[in-house]
Write a protein that holds these residues in place. Structure first.
Motif, PDB file in Angstrom:
ATOM      1  N   VAL A  15       0.917  -1.252   0.042  1.00  0.00           N
ATOM      2  CA  VAL A  15       0.035  -0.028   0.068  1.00  0.00           C
ATOM      3  C   VAL A  15       0.751   1.191  -0.101  1.00  0.00           C
ATOM      4  CG1 VAL A  15      -1.620   1.163   1.269  1.00  0.00           C
ATOM      5  CG2 VAL A  15      -1.923  -1.011   0.992  1.00  0.00           C
ATOM      6  N   LEU A  16       1.773   1.199   0.873  1.00  0.00           N
ATOM      7  CA  LEU A  16       2.950   2.403   0.806  1.00  0.00           C
ATOM      8  C   LEU A  16       3.581   2.755  -0.280  1.00  0.00           C
ATOM      9  CD1 LEU A  16       3.942   2.529   4.610  1.00  0.00           C
ATOM     10  CD2 LEU A  16       2.205   3.890   3.660  1.00  0.00           C
ATOM     11  N   ALA A  17       4.036   1.561  -0.905  1.00  0.00           N
ATOM     12  CA  ALA A  17       4.759   1.481  -2.189  1.00  0.00           C
ATOM     13  C   ALA A  17       3.823   2.198  -3.439  1.00  0.00           C
ATOM     14  CB  ALA A  17       5.166   0.166  -2.680  1.00  0.00           C
ATOM     15  N   ASN A  18       2.509   2.053  -3.246  1.00  0.00           N
ATOM     16  CA  ASN A  18       1.719   2.557  -4.171  1.00  0.00           C
ATOM     17  C   ASN A  18       1.213   3.958  -4.086  1.00  0.00           C
ATOM     18  OD1 ASN A  18       1.483   0.009  -5.903  1.00  0.00           O
ATOM     19  ND2 ASN A  18      -0.270  -0.756  -4.660  1.00  0.00           N
ATOM     20  N   ARG A  19       1.657   4.374  -2.852  1.00  0.00           N
ATOM     21  CA  ARG A  19       1.218   5.791  -2.533  1.00  0.00           C
ATOM     22  C   ARG A  19       2.634   6.571  -2.779  1.00  0.00           C
ATOM     23  NH1 ARG A  19      -2.818   3.256  -1.895  1.00  0.00           N
ATOM     24  NH2 ARG A  19      -4.613   4.009  -0.742  1.00  0.00           N
ATOM     25  N   ASN A  20       3.188   6.392  -3.734  1.00  0.00           N
ATOM     26  CA  ASN A  20       4.461   7.199  -4.259  1.00  0.00           C
ATOM     27  C   ASN A  20       5.521   6.968  -3.141  1.00  0.00           C
ATOM     28  OD1 ASN A  20       3.567   8.687  -6.473  1.00  0.00           O
ATOM     29  ND2 ASN A  20       2.560   9.982  -5.273  1.00  0.00           N
ATOM     30  N   ASN A  21       5.701   5.629  -2.612  1.00  0.00           N
ATOM     31  CA  ASN A  21       6.855   5.381  -1.701  1.00  0.00           C
ATOM     32  C   ASN A  21       6.667   6.096  -0.562  1.00  0.00           C
ATOM     33  OD1 ASN A  21       7.857   2.908  -3.206  1.00  0.00           O
ATOM     34  ND2 ASN A  21       8.678   4.317  -4.459  1.00  0.00           N
ATOM     35  N   MET A  22       5.424   6.106   0.068  1.00  0.00           N
ATOM     36  CA  MET A  22       5.364   6.895   1.393  1.00  0.00           C
ATOM     37  C   MET A  22       6.160   5.936   2.470  1.00  0.00           C
ATOM     38  SD  MET A  22       1.761   7.456   3.526  1.00  0.00           S
ATOM     39  CE  MET A  22       1.229   8.703   2.666  1.00  0.00           C
ATOM     40  N   THR A  23       6.695   6.858   3.338  1.00  0.00           N
ATOM     41  CA  THR A  23       7.431   5.932   4.404  1.00  0.00           C
ATOM     42  C   THR A  23       6.408   5.722   5.535  1.00  0.00           C
ATOM     43  OG1 THR A  23       8.113   8.176   5.367  1.00  0.00           O
ATOM     44  CG2 THR A  23       9.473   7.342   3.690  1.00  0.00           C
ATOM     45  N   GLN A  24       6.958   4.817   6.269  1.00  0.00           N
ATOM     46  CA  GLN A  24       6.256   4.538   7.651  1.00  0.00           C
ATOM     47  C   GLN A  24       6.232   5.462   8.519  1.00  0.00           C
ATOM     48  OE1 GLN A  24       8.050   0.919   9.410  1.00  0.00           O
ATOM     49  NE2 GLN A  24       8.569   0.128   7.515  1.00  0.00           N
ATOM     50  N   LYS A  25       7.523   6.578   8.405  1.00  0.00           N
ATOM     51  CA  LYS A  25       7.289   7.638   9.177  1.00  0.00           C
ATOM     52  C   LYS A  25       6.294   8.921   8.999  1.00  0.00           C
ATOM     53  CE  LYS A  25      10.255  11.112  11.188  1.00  0.00           C
ATOM     54  NZ  LYS A  25      11.559  11.968  11.148  1.00  0.00           N
ATOM     55  N   GLN A  26       5.989   8.685   7.714  1.00  0.00           N
ATOM     56  CA  GLN A  26       5.013   9.590   7.022  1.00  0.00           C
ATOM     57  C   GLN A  26       3.875   9.373   7.538  1.00  0.00           C
ATOM     58  OE1 GLN A  26       6.399   9.409   3.112  1.00  0.00           O
ATOM     59  NE2 GLN A  26       7.010  11.674   2.897  1.00  0.00           N
ATOM     60  N   LEU A  27       3.259   8.002   7.411  1.00  0.00           N
ATOM     61  CA  LEU A  27       2.165   7.310   7.757  1.00  0.00           C
ATOM     62  C   LEU A  27       2.119   7.651   9.356  1.00  0.00           C
ATOM     63  CD1 LEU A  27      -0.289   5.861   6.865  1.00  0.00           C
ATOM     64  CD2 LEU A  27       1.013   3.972   7.349  1.00  0.00           C
ATOM     65  N   ALA A  28       3.105   7.457   9.943  1.00  0.00           N
ATOM     66  CA  ALA A  28       2.897   7.440  11.562  1.00  0.00           C
ATOM     67  C   ALA A  28       2.443   9.126  11.566  1.00  0.00           C
ATOM     68  CB  ALA A  28       4.255   7.155  12.179  1.00  0.00           C
ATOM     69  N   GLU A  29       3.071   9.962  11.130  1.00  0.00           N
ATOM     70  CA  GLU A  29       2.842  11.395  11.106  1.00  0.00           C
ATOM     71  C   GLU A  29       1.113  11.609  10.821  1.00  0.00           C
ATOM     72  OE1 GLU A  29       5.872  13.175   9.314  1.00  0.00           O
ATOM     73  OE2 GLU A  29       7.252  13.132  10.973  1.00  0.00           O
ATOM     74  N   MET A  30       0.817  11.054   9.764  1.00  0.00           N
ATOM     75  CA  MET A  30      -0.278  11.403   9.331  1.00  0.00           C
ATOM     76  C   MET A  30      -1.454  10.879  10.248  1.00  0.00           C
ATOM     77  SD  MET A  30       0.087  10.728   5.447  1.00  0.00           S
ATOM     78  CE  MET A  30      -1.610  10.589   5.166  1.00  0.00           C
ATOM     79  N   THR A  31      -1.280   9.727  10.831  1.00  0.00           N
ATOM     80  CA  THR A  31      -2.226   8.899  11.729  1.00  0.00           C
ATOM     81  C   THR A  31      -2.166   9.114  13.238  1.00  0.00           C
ATOM     82  OG1 THR A  31      -0.774   7.033  11.828  1.00  0.00           O
ATOM     83  CG2 THR A  31      -2.325   7.070   9.760  1.00  0.00           C
ATOM     84  N   GLY A  32      -1.161   9.556  13.652  1.00  0.00           N
ATOM     85  CA  GLY A  32      -0.727   9.762  14.860  1.00  0.00           C
ATOM     86  C   GLY A  32      -0.621   8.440  15.793  1.00  0.00           C
ATOM     87  N   ILE A  33      -0.195   7.353  15.003  1.00  0.00           N
ATOM     88  CA  ILE A  33       0.138   6.140  15.351  1.00  0.00           C
ATOM     89  C   ILE A  33       1.686   5.973  15.503  1.00  0.00           C
ATOM     90  CG2 ILE A  33       0.263   3.578  14.830  1.00  0.00           C
ATOM     91  CD1 ILE A  33      -2.318   4.019  13.116  1.00  0.00           C
ATOM     92  N   ARG A  34       2.169   5.374  16.646  1.00  0.00           N
ATOM     93  CA  ARG A  34       3.660   5.404  16.978  1.00  0.00           C
ATOM     94  C   ARG A  34       4.177   4.845  15.981  1.00  0.00           C
ATOM     95  NH1 ARG A  34       5.534   1.946  20.383  1.00  0.00           N
ATOM     96  NH2 ARG A  34       3.664   0.485  20.088  1.00  0.00           N
ATOM     97  N   THR A  35       5.539   5.199  15.427  1.00  0.00           N
ATOM     98  CA  THR A  35       6.344   4.486  14.445  1.00  0.00           C
ATOM     99  C   THR A  35       6.573   3.094  14.606  1.00  0.00           C
ATOM    100  OG1 THR A  35       7.282   6.760  14.179  1.00  0.00           O
ATOM    101  CG2 THR A  35       8.249   4.831  13.003  1.00  0.00           C
ATOM    102  N   ALA A  36       6.750   2.823  15.959  1.00  0.00           N
ATOM    103  CA  ALA A  36       6.941   1.463  16.158  1.00  0.00           C
ATOM    104  C   ALA A  36       5.652   0.356  15.887  1.00  0.00           C
ATOM    105  CB  ALA A  36       7.459   1.290  17.572  1.00  0.00           C
ATOM    106  N   ALA A  37       4.687   0.935  16.155  1.00  0.00           N
ATOM    107  CA  ALA A  37       3.498   0.323  15.781  1.00  0.00           C
ATOM    108  C   ALA A  37       3.085   0.232  14.407  1.00  0.00           C
ATOM    109  CB  ALA A  37       2.281   0.882  16.598  1.00  0.00           C
ATOM    110  N   ILE A  38       3.554   1.252  13.590  1.00  0.00           N
ATOM    111  CA  ILE A  38       3.531   0.991  12.073  1.00  0.00           C
ATOM    112  C   ILE A  38       4.548   0.243  11.681  1.00  0.00           C
ATOM    113  CG2 ILE A  38       3.820   2.366   9.801  1.00  0.00           C
ATOM    114  CD1 ILE A  38       1.091   3.290  11.366  1.00  0.00           C
ATOM    115  N   SER A  39       5.553   0.082  12.043  1.00  0.00           N
ATOM    116  CA  SER A  39       6.733  -0.920  11.540  1.00  0.00           C
ATOM    117  C   SER A  39       6.101  -2.378  11.807  1.00  0.00           C
ATOM    118  CB  SER A  39       8.056  -0.539  12.389  1.00  0.00           C
ATOM    119  OG  SER A  39       9.047  -1.438  11.976  1.00  0.00           O
TER     120      SER A  39
END
Length: 77
Positions: A15-39
């Protein structure tokens, strides 16, 4: 019958690869979810999945079909 012969797979990597290679960190910032949980979700290391996390990810990535984020895989017997 004990155990299960199916596994829930989170396809956050695709999913992230299909979103212009969005990073886990970017997703964490967008969602408010801890980076470790996203990982952990990204690497399929979670034994349980927080429903609220799924909804935040779906909202952030504008996912309307949960099958874009999850699928069930049959394990070899």
């Amino acid at each position: 019958m004990s155990g299960t012969n199916r596994k829930l797979i989170i396809t956050l990597d695709k999913v992230l690869a299909n979103r212009n290679n969005m990073t886990q960190k970017q997703l964490a910032e967008m969602t408010g979810i801890r980076t470790a949980a996203i990982s952990e979700l990204y690497n399929n290391q979670r034994n349980s999945i927080n429903r609220d996390h799924l909804m935040k990810i779906a909202d952030a990535l504008e996912i309307d079909d949960i099958r874009e984020l999850l699928h069930i895989e049959k394990l070899d017997a």
